[in-house]
Design a protein around this motif. Sequence first.
Motif, PDB file in Angstrom:
ATOM      1  N   ALA A  62       3.053 -58.505 -24.428  1.00 16.19           N
ATOM      2  CA  ALA A  62       1.586 -58.518 -24.461  1.00 16.19           C
ATOM      3  C   ALA A  62       1.051 -58.872 -25.852  1.00 16.19           C
ATOM      4  N   ASN A  63       1.950 -59.049 -26.828  1.00 12.96           N
ATOM      5  CA  ASN A  63       1.562 -59.375 -28.212  1.00 12.96           C
ATOM      6  C   ASN A  63       0.653 -58.314 -28.825  1.00 12.96           C
ATOM      7  N   ILE A  64       1.003 -57.047 -28.568  1.00 15.99           N
ATOM      8  CA  ILE A  64       0.261 -55.937 -29.165  1.00 15.99           C
ATOM      9  C   ILE A  64       1.234 -55.028 -29.900  1.00 15.99           C
ATOM     10  N   ARG A  65       0.676 -54.225 -30.807  1.00 14.02           N
ATOM     11  CA  ARG A  65       1.457 -53.223 -31.508  1.00 14.02           C
ATOM     12  C   ARG A  65       0.902 -51.838 -31.152  1.00 14.02           C
ATOM     13  N   VAL A  66       1.814 -50.900 -30.897  1.00 14.25           N
ATOM     14  CA  VAL A  66       1.404 -49.593 -30.387  1.00 14.25           C
ATOM     15  C   VAL A  66       2.008 -48.482 -31.252  1.00 14.25           C
ATOM     16  N   TRP A  67       1.181 -47.490 -31.540  1.00 17.88           N
ATOM     17  CA  TRP A  67       1.612 -46.285 -32.243  1.00 17.88           C
ATOM     18  C   TRP A  67       1.186 -45.064 -31.434  1.00 17.88           C
ATOM     19  N   VAL A  68       1.867 -43.932 -31.692  1.00 23.25           N
ATOM     20  CA  VAL A  68       1.460 -42.645 -31.131  1.00 23.25           C
ATOM     21  C   VAL A  68       1.131 -41.722 -32.300  1.00 23.25           C
ATOM     22  N   LYS A  69      -0.092 -41.223 -32.314  1.00 13.71           N
ATOM     23  CA  LYS A  69      -0.504 -40.253 -33.329  1.00 13.71           C
ATOM     24  C   LYS A  69      -0.059 -38.885 -32.842  1.00 13.71           C
ATOM     25  N   ARG A  70       0.986 -38.343 -33.473  1.00 11.14           N
ATOM     26  CA  ARG A  70       1.692 -37.170 -32.968  1.00 11.14           C
ATOM     27  C   ARG A  70       1.024 -35.867 -33.416  1.00 11.14           C
ATOM     28  N   ASP A  71      -0.194 -35.650 -32.946  1.00 12.18           N
ATOM     29  CA  ASP A  71      -0.851 -34.389 -33.273  1.00 12.18           C
ATOM     30  C   ASP A  71      -0.165 -33.196 -32.609  1.00 12.18           C
ATOM     31  N   ASP A  72       0.667 -33.468 -31.607  1.00 14.64           N
ATOM     32  CA  ASP A  72       1.439 -32.391 -30.993  1.00 14.64           C
ATOM     33  C   ASP A  72       2.411 -31.752 -31.980  1.00 14.64           C
ATOM     34  N   LEU A  73       2.738 -32.473 -33.077  1.00 19.98           N
ATOM     35  CA  LEU A  73       3.703 -31.974 -34.049  1.00 19.98           C
ATOM     36  C   LEU A  73       3.065 -31.110 -35.141  1.00 19.98           C
ATOM     37  N   LEU A  74       1.735 -30.987 -35.140  1.00 24.30           N
ATOM     38  CA  LEU A  74       1.101 -30.098 -36.116  1.00 24.30           C
ATOM     39  C   LEU A  74       1.597 -28.668 -35.937  1.00 24.30           C
ATOM     40  N   LEU A 108       2.261 -40.871 -37.637  1.00 28.93           N
ATOM     41  CA  LEU A 108       1.850 -42.012 -36.824  1.00 28.93           C
ATOM     42  C   LEU A 108       3.135 -42.764 -36.478  1.00 28.93           C
ATOM     43  N   GLN A 109       3.594 -42.599 -35.255  1.00 28.73           N
ATOM     44  CA  GLN A 109       4.925 -43.063 -34.839  1.00 28.73           C
ATOM     45  C   GLN A 109       4.823 -44.404 -34.111  1.00 28.73           C
ATOM     46  N   VAL A 110       5.593 -45.376 -34.573  1.00 32.24           N
ATOM     47  CA  VAL A 110       5.642 -46.683 -33.912  1.00 32.24           C
ATOM     48  C   VAL A 110       6.328 -46.531 -32.555  1.00 32.24           C
ATOM     49  N   TRP A 111       5.768 -47.201 -31.548  1.00 34.43           N
ATOM     50  CA  TRP A 111       6.382 -47.228 -30.214  1.00 34.43           C
ATOM     51  C   TRP A 111       6.758 -48.677 -29.915  1.00 34.43           C
ATOM     52  N   THR A 164      -4.340 -60.946 -29.399  1.00 42.13           N
ATOM     53  CA  THR A 164      -3.029 -60.986 -30.034  1.00 42.13           C
ATOM     54  C   THR A 164      -3.028 -60.164 -31.316  1.00 42.13           C
ATOM     55  N   GLY A 165      -2.006 -59.323 -31.434  1.00 39.25           N
ATOM     56  CA  GLY A 165      -1.887 -58.488 -32.624  1.00 39.25           C
ATOM     57  C   GLY A 165      -2.708 -57.219 -32.588  1.00 39.25           C
ATOM     58  N   SER A 166      -3.309 -56.906 -31.437  1.00 37.55           N
ATOM     59  CA  SER A 166      -4.101 -55.679 -31.329  1.00 37.55           C
ATOM     60  C   SER A 166      -3.282 -54.474 -31.780  1.00 37.55           C
ATOM     61  N   ARG A 167      -3.931 -53.584 -32.516  1.00 34.28           N
ATOM     62  CA  ARG A 167      -3.277 -52.363 -32.991  1.00 34.28           C
ATOM     63  C   ARG A 167      -3.837 -51.189 -32.194  1.00 34.28           C
ATOM     64  N   ILE A 168      -2.996 -50.624 -31.354  1.00 36.95           N
ATOM     65  CA  ILE A 168      -3.434 -49.597 -30.409  1.00 36.95           C
ATOM     66  C   ILE A 168      -2.741 -48.285 -30.747  1.00 36.95           C
ATOM     67  N   ILE A 169      -3.522 -47.230 -30.864  1.00 34.84           N
ATOM     68  CA  ILE A 169      -3.000 -45.919 -31.224  1.00 34.84           C
ATOM     69  C   ILE A 169      -3.310 -44.946 -30.104  1.00 34.84           C
TER      70      ILE A 169
END
Length: 305
Positions: free
Chosen positions: A20-32, A9-12, A270-275
Amino acid sequence: MMSLTSSPLQVWEDDLFHQANIRVWVKRDDLLHPLTGGNKIRKLKGQLTDAALVGKKGVVTFGGAVSNHLVATALLCYQKGIPMRAMVRGEPVDNFTIRTLEKTGVFTKYLSRTAFDKAMNEEYPEWLTIPLGGSHPGALIGVGEIVDEVRQVLPDGPLTLCVPMGTGGTAAGLANQLGSQDTLLIFPAIKGPDLPQEWKGVSSDLGVNSPATIEVIEDTARGGFARKDDRLWEQLVELSSRTGIWWDPVYNGKMVIRFLELVQTRVWPTGSRIILIHTGGLPGLLGYQHRFSYPSMPNLPDLQI
């Protein structure tokens, strides 16, 4: 049948997200795995099992000439010594997908669109039949593990998951595992007159009744499924160089570009966690690049068949 390790789960980090006061991650299923990774291996986990293969000659499944699903199924069948038949929509072509089918000994039958649609509705009692894209009730558990893995890193509070949609099985597996506090944003890679209704049909067919808030994001597919789009390719090459993540133009690339547009226009709590769920799609990317003679995409993994 196969061993899955949790994908990162990679922070972006990006100024746009800070504004925008949000936090974003990328779930790197491409790396499986570069080829069988992403949503396809998760969908197959509950279908391509020893128990399901008892009494069967092998596997029959369906896809286009740049199908990520066909490549993943072919490689997994090859690893287990399972005979496979592929029903391919369209004429024979020379690309990575078709060469992979040939190298792994898959019996390939090319069909017109009409014949392909007919073949998908036929019964193959002597073969384990896996539907187009691997979308089947048996796919839900494997896909739902994505949510469990995210929760291991982000255990408390609501989550917003973003996922591209083709046949809808991945979105259904995520929805099936999300709670009432969570949100699922679905980014269709296809065009249609009523995509929200199409999603309702898919979720009903797969037996999903989720308490999560679910929204189908319109205007994601641009010109249509896997259509030539010079501007999209340029955007994804730039984004790949900037993020260090390759983005395919068929599914994930459309999702990420539309998501960035939403961040600029939508007010998020504010503070939304988006993956963002990166579902892989390297075979489709290579087929798209070959078909339209585009330059190489940065940050692609080494390929080992």
